[in-house]
Design a protein around this motif. Sequence first.
Motif, PDB file in Angstrom:
ATOM      1  N   PHE A 236      31.622  -9.060  -6.076  1.00  0.00           N
ATOM      2  CA  PHE A 236      32.868  -9.356  -5.508  1.00  0.00           C
ATOM      3  C   PHE A 236      32.858  -9.122  -3.920  1.00  0.00           C
ATOM      4  O   PHE A 236      33.379 -10.004  -3.136  1.00  0.00           O
ATOM      5  CB  PHE A 236      34.147  -8.939  -6.139  1.00  0.00           C
ATOM      6  CG  PHE A 236      35.350  -9.601  -5.830  1.00  0.00           C
ATOM      7  CD1 PHE A 236      35.709 -11.021  -6.127  1.00  0.00           C
ATOM      8  CD2 PHE A 236      36.438  -8.886  -5.042  1.00  0.00           C
ATOM      9  CE1 PHE A 236      36.812 -11.502  -5.698  1.00  0.00           C
ATOM     10  CE2 PHE A 236      37.329  -9.440  -4.713  1.00  0.00           C
ATOM     11  CZ  PHE A 236      37.699 -10.833  -4.985  1.00  0.00           C
ATOM     12  N   THR A 237      32.231  -8.197  -3.436  1.00  0.00           N
ATOM     13  CA  THR A 237      32.146  -8.059  -2.102  1.00  0.00           C
ATOM     14  C   THR A 237      31.548  -9.230  -1.056  1.00  0.00           C
ATOM     15  O   THR A 237      31.587  -9.539   0.041  1.00  0.00           O
ATOM     16  CB  THR A 237      31.319  -6.632  -1.684  1.00  0.00           C
ATOM     17  OG1 THR A 237      29.951  -6.757  -2.144  1.00  0.00           O
ATOM     18  CG2 THR A 237      31.865  -5.582  -2.559  1.00  0.00           C
ATOM     19  N   SER A 238      30.462 -10.019  -2.161  1.00  0.00           N
ATOM     20  CA  SER A 238      29.867 -11.049  -1.219  1.00  0.00           C
ATOM     21  C   SER A 238      30.882 -12.048  -0.912  1.00  0.00           C
ATOM     22  O   SER A 238      30.516 -12.907  -0.027  1.00  0.00           O
ATOM     23  CB  SER A 238      28.784 -11.592  -2.330  1.00  0.00           C
ATOM     24  OG  SER A 238      29.414 -12.080  -3.262  1.00  0.00           O
ATOM     25  N   VAL A 239      31.992 -12.208  -1.563  1.00  0.00           N
ATOM     26  CA  VAL A 239      33.161 -13.043  -1.185  1.00  0.00           C
ATOM     27  C   VAL A 239      33.593 -12.897   0.269  1.00  0.00           C
ATOM     28  O   VAL A 239      33.938 -13.898   0.869  1.00  0.00           O
ATOM     29  CB  VAL A 239      34.093 -13.316  -2.223  1.00  0.00           C
ATOM     30  CG1 VAL A 239      35.311 -14.254  -1.892  1.00  0.00           C
ATOM     31  CG2 VAL A 239      33.509 -13.735  -3.758  1.00  0.00           C
TER      32      VAL A 239
ATOM     33  N   THR B  22      28.002  -8.424   5.233  1.00  0.00           N
ATOM     34  CA  THR B  22      27.710  -7.199   5.539  1.00  0.00           C
ATOM     35  C   THR B  22      27.718  -5.789   4.526  1.00  0.00           C
ATOM     36  O   THR B  22      26.854  -5.015   3.998  1.00  0.00           O
ATOM     37  CB  THR B  22      28.178  -6.624   6.726  1.00  0.00           C
ATOM     38  OG1 THR B  22      27.991  -7.637   7.893  1.00  0.00           O
ATOM     39  CG2 THR B  22      27.631  -5.350   7.170  1.00  0.00           C
ATOM     40  N   THR B  23      29.184  -5.935   3.793  1.00  0.00           N
ATOM     41  CA  THR B  23      29.176  -5.063   2.983  1.00  0.00           C
ATOM     42  C   THR B  23      28.406  -5.183   1.578  1.00  0.00           C
ATOM     43  O   THR B  23      27.888  -4.411   1.118  1.00  0.00           O
ATOM     44  CB  THR B  23      30.672  -5.071   2.490  1.00  0.00           C
ATOM     45  OG1 THR B  23      31.491  -4.647   3.707  1.00  0.00           O
ATOM     46  CG2 THR B  23      31.010  -4.059   1.230  1.00  0.00           C
TER      47      THR B  23
ATOM     48  N   SER C 254      24.027  -3.485  -1.789  1.00  0.00           N
ATOM     49  CA  SER C 254      23.095  -4.028  -2.609  1.00  0.00           C
ATOM     50  C   SER C 254      21.765  -3.107  -2.281  1.00  0.00           C
ATOM     51  O   SER C 254      20.957  -2.701  -3.030  1.00  0.00           O
ATOM     52  CB  SER C 254      22.669  -5.332  -2.308  1.00  0.00           C
ATOM     53  OG  SER C 254      23.924  -5.948  -2.944  1.00  0.00           O
ATOM     54  N   HIS C 255      21.620  -2.898  -0.846  1.00  0.00           N
ATOM     55  CA  HIS C 255      20.685  -2.182  -0.355  1.00  0.00           C
ATOM     56  C   HIS C 255      20.399  -0.770  -0.976  1.00  0.00           C
ATOM     57  O   HIS C 255      19.661  -0.105  -1.303  1.00  0.00           O
ATOM     58  CB  HIS C 255      20.575  -2.002   1.133  1.00  0.00           C
ATOM     59  CG  HIS C 255      19.380  -1.345   1.656  1.00  0.00           C
ATOM     60  ND1 HIS C 255      18.296  -1.525   1.607  1.00  0.00           N
ATOM     61  CD2 HIS C 255      19.383  -0.107   2.365  1.00  0.00           C
ATOM     62  CE1 HIS C 255      17.353  -0.636   2.218  1.00  0.00           C
ATOM     63  NE2 HIS C 255      18.213   0.103   2.562  1.00  0.00           N
TER      64      HIS C 255
ATOM     65  N   PRO D 186      17.047  -4.655   4.747  1.00  0.00           N
ATOM     66  CA  PRO D 186      18.553  -4.430   4.129  1.00  0.00           C
ATOM     67  C   PRO D 186      19.313  -5.564   4.203  1.00  0.00           C
ATOM     68  O   PRO D 186      20.874  -5.632   3.839  1.00  0.00           O
ATOM     69  CB  PRO D 186      18.980  -3.360   4.795  1.00  0.00           C
ATOM     70  CG  PRO D 186      17.928  -3.243   6.154  1.00  0.00           C
ATOM     71  CD  PRO D 186      16.796  -3.548   5.727  1.00  0.00           C
ATOM     72  N   THR D 187      19.081  -6.646   5.096  1.00  0.00           N
ATOM     73  CA  THR D 187      19.945  -7.726   5.165  1.00  0.00           C
ATOM     74  C   THR D 187      19.542  -9.041   4.427  1.00  0.00           C
ATOM     75  O   THR D 187      20.406 -10.023   4.313  1.00  0.00           O
ATOM     76  CB  THR D 187      19.932  -8.279   6.796  1.00  0.00           C
ATOM     77  OG1 THR D 187      18.661  -8.718   6.922  1.00  0.00           O
ATOM     78  CG2 THR D 187      20.206  -7.064   7.696  1.00  0.00           C
TER      79      THR D 187
END
Length: 220
Positions: A34-37, A41-42, A47-48, A141-142
């Motif tokens: 849900f943070t991808s919405v 960056t978060t 995920s990293h 990490p990106t």
Amino acid sequence: MSGILKSSIARKVVMALSGLFLVLFLLQHFLINFTSVFSATTFNEVSHFMGSNFFVQFLLQPILILGVIIHFVLGFVLEYNNRKARVKKYVRFNGSANSTWMSRNMIWTGLVVLAFLVLHFYDFWFPEIIHKYIQVHPEDPTRYYGETVAKFTDPVRTLLYVISFIFLSLHLLHGFSSSFQSVGWHEKFYKGMRGATVAFSILIPLGFIFIAVYHYFNQV
């Protein structure tokens, strides 16, 4: 182990415990996705961390895979034994009068969820393993956000995800609450948990559907 293989009660308890464990993973997976919405960056940072943390990768991840295998194998075993044990046909017993559609069709909704897991492994887990341990690319990490949202450029794949989460909701509507009964929760506590399990079984799959649809239309 011999007790699990011989006792239907033990199999139900282990299946319930593995199901509850998978529910916790599902919640954690949703919160990360849900943070991808709202923040690439978060999402990349979380995920990293999950993708590079030794504890997550080499302890929790194998336990998760084992939990999936145990849950589905025991589900098929219990369904096979239940079908074999039925002496009376549905002509003499109206199953729908005493059970919900979800409880009577757990094996079918479970098969759809299993098919979705295969798709999910194909889309995300296998590429991640190849990227890190076979091709041995330097860690970026990106990269996680771009790789994730790219999966939802395909309308067919996005639709498959939506359908899969609808079936997951149907599976959870019976399986989540019944897990508490299987592990021996007292009836009064079970009734108190029923509303919470129903809400979870509807809202979390809807949340996953929203994420998939959001990323699809955000790229059209």
